[in-house]
Scaffold this motif. Structure first.
Motif, PDB file in Angstrom:
ATOM      1  N   GLY A   1      24.435  39.722  49.640  1.00 37.89           N
ATOM      2  CA  GLY A   1      23.461  40.767  49.386  1.00 37.89           C
ATOM      3  C   GLY A   1      22.072  40.296  49.760  1.00 37.89           C
ATOM      4  N   LEU A   9      22.899  47.623  42.983  1.00 37.20           N
ATOM      5  CA  LEU A   9      24.229  47.788  43.572  1.00 37.20           C
ATOM      6  C   LEU A   9      24.242  49.088  44.365  1.00 37.20           C
ATOM      7  CD1 LEU A   9      26.580  46.815  40.597  1.00 37.20           C
ATOM      8  CD2 LEU A   9      26.140  45.475  42.653  1.00 37.20           C
ATOM      9  N   LYS A  10      24.766  49.034  45.572  1.00 35.77           N
ATOM     10  CA  LYS A  10      24.951  50.248  46.374  1.00 35.77           C
ATOM     11  C   LYS A  10      26.432  50.429  46.643  1.00 35.77           C
ATOM     12  CE  LYS A  10      20.546  51.022  48.682  1.00 35.77           C
ATOM     13  NZ  LYS A  10      20.277  52.184  47.853  1.00 35.77           N
ATOM     14  N   TRP A  12      29.408  52.351  48.861  1.00 31.38           N
ATOM     15  CA  TRP A  12      29.691  53.002  50.143  1.00 31.38           C
ATOM     16  C   TRP A  12      31.163  53.419  50.165  1.00 31.38           C
ATOM     17  CZ3 TRP A  12      25.252  53.700  52.672  1.00 31.38           C
ATOM     18  CH2 TRP A  12      24.205  52.812  52.417  1.00 31.38           C
ATOM     19  N   ASP A  32      33.231  50.140  49.164  1.00 28.27           N
ATOM     20  CA  ASP A  32      32.530  48.872  49.361  1.00 28.27           C
ATOM     21  C   ASP A  32      31.290  48.852  48.475  1.00 28.27           C
ATOM     22  OD1 ASP A  32      33.991  47.349  51.438  1.00 28.27           O
ATOM     23  OD2 ASP A  32      33.636  49.165  52.617  1.00 28.27           O
ATOM     24  N   GLN A  34      27.685  46.844  47.777  1.00 27.30           N
ATOM     25  CA  GLN A  34      26.672  45.935  48.318  1.00 27.30           C
ATOM     26  C   GLN A  34      25.763  45.470  47.185  1.00 27.30           C
ATOM     27  OE1 GLN A  34      24.058  47.782  51.158  1.00 27.30           O
ATOM     28  NE2 GLN A  34      23.215  45.831  51.870  1.00 27.30           N
ATOM     29  N   ARG A  35      25.643  44.153  47.038  1.00 29.54           N
ATOM     30  CA  ARG A  35      24.767  43.579  46.017  1.00 29.54           C
ATOM     31  C   ARG A  35      23.399  43.324  46.635  1.00 29.54           C
ATOM     32  NH1 ARG A  35      29.931  41.983  45.320  1.00 29.54           N
ATOM     33  NH2 ARG A  35      30.768  41.789  43.208  1.00 29.54           N
ATOM     34  N   LEU A  36      22.353  43.733  45.946  1.00 28.87           N
ATOM     35  CA  LEU A  36      20.989  43.603  46.463  1.00 28.87           C
ATOM     36  C   LEU A  36      20.113  42.831  45.479  1.00 28.87           C
ATOM     37  CD1 LEU A  36      20.575  47.296  47.672  1.00 28.87           C
ATOM     38  CD2 LEU A  36      21.030  45.318  49.120  1.00 28.87           C
ATOM     39  N   LEU A  70      33.941  42.315  47.587  1.00 25.85           N
ATOM     40  CA  LEU A  70      33.022  43.228  48.273  1.00 25.85           C
ATOM     41  C   LEU A  70      33.526  44.665  48.293  1.00 25.85           C
ATOM     42  CD1 LEU A  70      32.040  40.959  51.295  1.00 25.85           C
ATOM     43  CD2 LEU A  70      30.838  41.259  49.117  1.00 25.85           C
TER      44      LEU A  70
END
Length: 195
Positions: A1, A9-10, A12, A32, A34-36, A70
């Motif tokens: 991320g 967190l996003k 998808w 999916d 995505q960690r930010l 992921l």
């Protein structure tokens, strides 16, 4: 991320929505996460918006963590007699302590009933179009087709002239079709629509 900004967190999805018609029961989509912002903790997945009377949804992995965490698959199973309708589902990912979190919408349409046809009729073709040598008149066969949950994609017009067998006249995406009618000949028409 990404290491910039606050923890986040996003989510998808590989599909934005599904439509299940008669005989359709199952669908699957890739999820999916995505960690930010430097967040490296686990992500617990959840699904909301799917009434129990319609069906169920399950994740192959309900909690994602580590380098292998992921993504996973979301499997939807709709009951054979699940209630028809349009449903706005939400796939949510939440950090282990409840924060951070993110979500993504998934549209589900359950449409077991085909389109309805009404107001079948005919109208002579206007203008200067002459009669055929046989005296046949060009006529529009007209109808209205409606489906509450989806669009009508195709209409097949069938015809039975006199005592002959039924046969296909043509296929259209519209609500009319031009045919030739011979004087004194009885014709029957059937309109079959599909969504």
């Amino acid at each position: 991320g990404a290491l910039m900004g606050p923890d986040d967190l996003k989510v998808w999805l590989s599909h934005s929505g599904f439509k299940l018609g008669s005989g359709d029961r199952n669908r699957s989509t890739r999820v999916d996460v995505q960690r930010l912002g430097g967040y490296q903790g686990s992500a617990v997945l959840g699904l909301s918006g799917l009434p129990a009377g319609v069906g169920t949804g399950s994740f192959e992995q309900a909690s994602l963590s580590g380098l292998g965490g992921l993504g996973t698959n979301l499997d939807l199973s709709v009951k054979a007699k699940g209630t028809e309708g349009a449903y706005e589902l939400s796939v949510r990912a939440q950090g282990g302590g409840g924060s951070p979190s993110g979500s993504r919408g998934l549209d589900l349409i359950v449409d077991r009933t085909g389109p309805s046809v009404s107001n079948v009729g005919s109208r002579p073709v206007g203008g200067q179009e002459p009669l055929a040598a046989s005296g046949a008149a060009r006529t529009y066969i007209l109808w209205q087709a409606e489906d509450a949950l989806s669009t009508v994609k195709q209409t097949v017009l069938r015809r039975k002239p006199g005592s002959q067998a039924w046969r296909s006249v043509g296929t259209t995406t519209g609500s009319s079709y031009k045919v030739s009618l011979k004087p004194g000949q009885k014709n029957q028409f059937k309109v079959k629509v599909a969504d």
